[in-house]
Design an enzyme around this catalytic site. Structure first.
Site, mmCIF file in Angstrom:
data_model
loop_
_atom_site.group_PDB
_atom_site.id
_atom_site.type_symbol
_atom_site.label_atom_id
_atom_site.label_comp_id
_atom_site.label_asym_id
_atom_site.label_seq_id
_atom_site.Cartn_x
_atom_site.Cartn_y
_atom_site.Cartn_z
ATOM 1 N N ARG A 77 -10.044 47.042 12.186
ATOM 2 C CA ARG A 77 -9.850 48.674 11.902
ATOM 3 C C ARG A 77 -11.184 49.213 11.867
ATOM 4 N NH1 ARG A 77 -6.678 48.274 6.224
ATOM 5 N NH2 ARG A 77 -8.186 49.948 5.972
ATOM 6 N N ARG A 126 -11.708 41.017 8.433
ATOM 7 C CA ARG A 126 -10.389 41.326 8.460
ATOM 8 C C ARG A 126 -9.893 41.600 10.184
ATOM 9 N NH1 ARG A 126 -7.418 45.322 4.371
ATOM 10 N NH2 ARG A 126 -9.365 46.581 4.755
ATOM 11 N N ARG A 144 -4.378 56.119 -6.036
ATOM 12 C CA ARG A 144 -5.904 55.931 -6.083
ATOM 13 C C ARG A 144 -6.627 56.765 -6.817
ATOM 14 N NH1 ARG A 144 -5.629 53.172 -0.843
ATOM 15 N NH2 ARG A 144 -7.530 52.322 -0.258
ATOM 16 N N LYS A 159 -4.215 43.024 -1.405
ATOM 17 C CA LYS A 159 -3.229 43.942 -1.701
ATOM 18 C C LYS A 159 -1.894 43.738 -0.652
ATOM 19 C CE LYS A 159 -5.359 47.906 -2.367
ATOM 20 N NZ LYS A 159 -6.617 47.213 -2.004
ATOM 21 N N ARG A 188 -16.734 52.950 1.258
ATOM 22 C CA ARG A 188 -15.319 52.750 0.589
ATOM 23 C C ARG A 188 -15.071 52.140 -0.622
ATOM 24 N NH1 ARG A 188 -12.390 49.550 5.143
ATOM 25 N NH2 ARG A 188 -10.619 49.374 3.520
HETATM 26 P P1 ADP Z 1 -6.220 45.014 0.925
HETATM 27 O O1 ADP Z 1 -4.845 45.530 1.451
HETATM 28 O O2 ADP Z 1 -6.400 45.121 -0.461
HETATM 29 O O3 ADP Z 1 -7.515 45.847 1.473
HETATM 30 P P2 ADP Z 1 -6.068 42.668 2.636
HETATM 31 O O4 ADP Z 1 -4.802 42.021 2.234
HETATM 32 O O5 ADP Z 1 -5.931 43.266 3.874
HETATM 33 O O6 ADP Z 1 -6.641 43.721 1.333
HETATM 34 O O7 ADP Z 1 -6.943 41.397 2.619
HETATM 35 C C1 ADP Z 1 -8.240 41.741 3.153
HETATM 36 C C2 ADP Z 1 -8.735 40.596 4.150
HETATM 37 O O8 ADP Z 1 -8.953 39.268 3.261
HETATM 38 C C3 ADP Z 1 -7.842 40.177 5.095
HETATM 39 O O9 ADP Z 1 -8.654 39.787 6.241
HETATM 40 C C4 ADP Z 1 -7.058 39.014 4.541
HETATM 41 O O10 ADP Z 1 -6.685 38.163 5.721
HETATM 42 C C5 ADP Z 1 -7.847 38.365 3.669
HETATM 43 N N1 ADP Z 1 -7.463 37.782 2.427
HETATM 44 C C6 ADP Z 1 -6.366 38.179 1.826
HETATM 45 N N2 ADP Z 1 -6.076 37.534 0.527
HETATM 46 C C7 ADP Z 1 -6.918 36.488 0.602
HETATM 47 C C8 ADP Z 1 -7.429 35.310 -0.219
HETATM 48 N N3 ADP Z 1 -6.656 34.975 -1.429
HETATM 49 N N4 ADP Z 1 -8.460 34.594 -0.105
HETATM 50 C C9 ADP Z 1 -9.109 34.833 1.109
HETATM 51 N N5 ADP Z 1 -8.993 35.777 2.035
HETATM 52 C C10 ADP Z 1 -7.803 36.747 1.630
HETATM 53 P P1 ADP Z 2 -7.678 49.175 1.645
HETATM 54 O O1 ADP Z 2 -6.980 48.800 0.935
HETATM 55 O O2 ADP Z 2 -8.346 48.438 2.567
HETATM 56 O O3 ADP Z 2 -8.856 50.267 1.192
HETATM 57 P P2 ADP Z 2 -5.868 51.334 2.565
HETATM 58 O O4 ADP Z 2 -5.204 50.763 3.823
HETATM 59 O O5 ADP Z 2 -5.188 50.980 1.329
HETATM 60 O O6 ADP Z 2 -7.063 50.471 2.616
HETATM 61 O O7 ADP Z 2 -6.426 52.638 3.018
HETATM 62 C C1 ADP Z 2 -7.085 53.175 4.095
HETATM 63 C C2 ADP Z 2 -7.646 54.634 4.222
HETATM 64 O O8 ADP Z 2 -6.276 55.536 3.804
HETATM 65 C C3 ADP Z 2 -8.182 54.840 2.697
HETATM 66 O O9 ADP Z 2 -9.574 54.727 3.017
HETATM 67 C C4 ADP Z 2 -8.077 56.404 2.561
HETATM 68 O O10 ADP Z 2 -8.812 57.221 3.531
HETATM 69 C C5 ADP Z 2 -6.643 56.731 2.937
HETATM 70 N N1 ADP Z 2 -5.663 56.207 1.848
HETATM 71 C C6 ADP Z 2 -4.808 55.227 1.684
HETATM 72 N N2 ADP Z 2 -4.281 55.446 0.375
HETATM 73 C C7 ADP Z 2 -4.610 56.779 -0.099
HETATM 74 C C8 ADP Z 2 -4.564 57.519 -1.437
HETATM 75 N N3 ADP Z 2 -3.454 56.904 -2.172
HETATM 76 N N4 ADP Z 2 -5.057 58.557 -1.680
HETATM 77 C C9 ADP Z 2 -5.942 59.008 -0.746
HETATM 78 N N5 ADP Z 2 -6.417 58.272 0.382
HETATM 79 C C10 ADP Z 2 -5.697 57.171 0.750
#
Ligand code: ADP
Ligand code: ADP
Ligand code: ZN
Length: 210
Positions: A155, A123, A84, A13, A166
């Site tokens: 992270r 990541r 979420r 995302k 998660r």
């Molecule tokens: P999210 O915001 O949904 O948690 P991220 O955009 O941070 O996910 O992506 C999670 C991990 O996967 C990162 O290390 C990113 O570089 C990698 N990643 C993102 N898109 C792709 C893809 N299409 N194929 C492989 N790896 C990806």
């Molecule tokens: P990812 O896409 O990898 O799960 P995010 O960066 O979106 O990670 O979120 C990291 C953390 O921030 C979540 O695990 C949660 O603790 C908090 N968080 C983010 N967005 C929300 C939300 N909409 N509601 C509750 N907690 C949130």
């Protein structure tokens, strides 16, 4: 254009959000990024993030409410990581209704459990907001950001012992949103297993057709 990105942690995302806001000139609203900023000063939030639990709905909803008061969101916005929970989605609907703002699309970027684990585990992020993957999207120089040469770090909540929790939180609390948005007719299914640019092409195609 106002859109929402939903999907499991690690689906890509944040990666897509960066490309979308750049291409379409809209504002990126990432609640995860906002909390990572806030946690530097708030211990309660810091603990929740580290354990992979969600921040309480009320806190998130108030934060987004305030953010939507700013003028820049008039250009259009992309919500990433919010809503979420079903309750957050309902609160968002209320908020948007009073402001007379409409959502144009909800992109559901999906990957299966094993892929999410691989992506999260590899990541690496930079304080400038850029994100990489040690195998899938590596930086040009190991450990260094292509954009600003900053140091890449893992992270806290991307460490192995938190990742499964998660994904569990996602299944229980966030997955029900998919049905919710399907009913509104706004849901757009995106295959997150494709590579970064293929996923972006799919999203772009949809936005341009609209
Ligand atoms: P999210 O915001 O949904 O948690 P991220 O955009 O941070 O996910 O992506 C999670 C991990 O996967 C990162 O290390 C990113 O570089 C990698 N990643 C993102 N898109 C792709 C893809 N299409 N194929 C492989 N790896 C990806
Ligand atoms: P990812 O896409 O990898 O799960 P995010 O960066 O979106 O990670 O979120 C990291 C953390 O921030 C979540 O695990 C949660 O603790 C908090 N968080 C983010 N967005 C929300 C939300 N909409 N509601 C509750 N907690 C949130
Ligand atoms: Zn950087």
């Amino acid at each position: 254009m106002n859109c929402i990105l939903v999907g499991p942690p690690g689906a890509g995302k944040g990666t897509q959000a960066k490309k979308i806001v750049e291409k379409f000139g809209i504002v990126h609203l990432s609640t995860g990024d906002m909390f990572r900023e806030a946690k530097k000063s708030e211990e309660g939030i810091s603990k929740l993030l580290a354990s992979g639990q969600l921040v309480p709905d009320e806190t998130v909803v108030n934060m987004i409410k305030k953010r939507l008061e700013k003028d820049d969101v008039k250009k259009g916005f992309l919500l990433d990581g919010f809503p979420r929970t079903l309750n957050q989605a309902e609160e968002l609907d209320k908020m948007l209704k009073t402001k007379n703002i409409k959502i144009d699309a909800v992109f559901f970027v999906d990957v299966h459990f094993d892929e999410a684990v691989k992506r999260i585990s590899g990541r690496r992020v930079c304080s400038c907001g850029a994100s990489y993957h040690v195998d899938f999207i590596p930086p040009k120089v190991e450990g260094k950001c292509d954009a600003c040469n900053g140091d890449l770090i893992q992270r806290n909540d991307d460490k192995e012992n938190v990742v499964k929790d998660r994904l569990d939180v996602y299944e229980k609390q966030t997955r029900p949103l998919i049905e919710y948005y399907k009913k509104t007719g706004l849901l757009v299914n995106i295959d997150g297993l494709k590579n970064e640019s293929e996923v972006f092409e799919e999203i772009k195609k949809y936005i341009k057709a609209k």
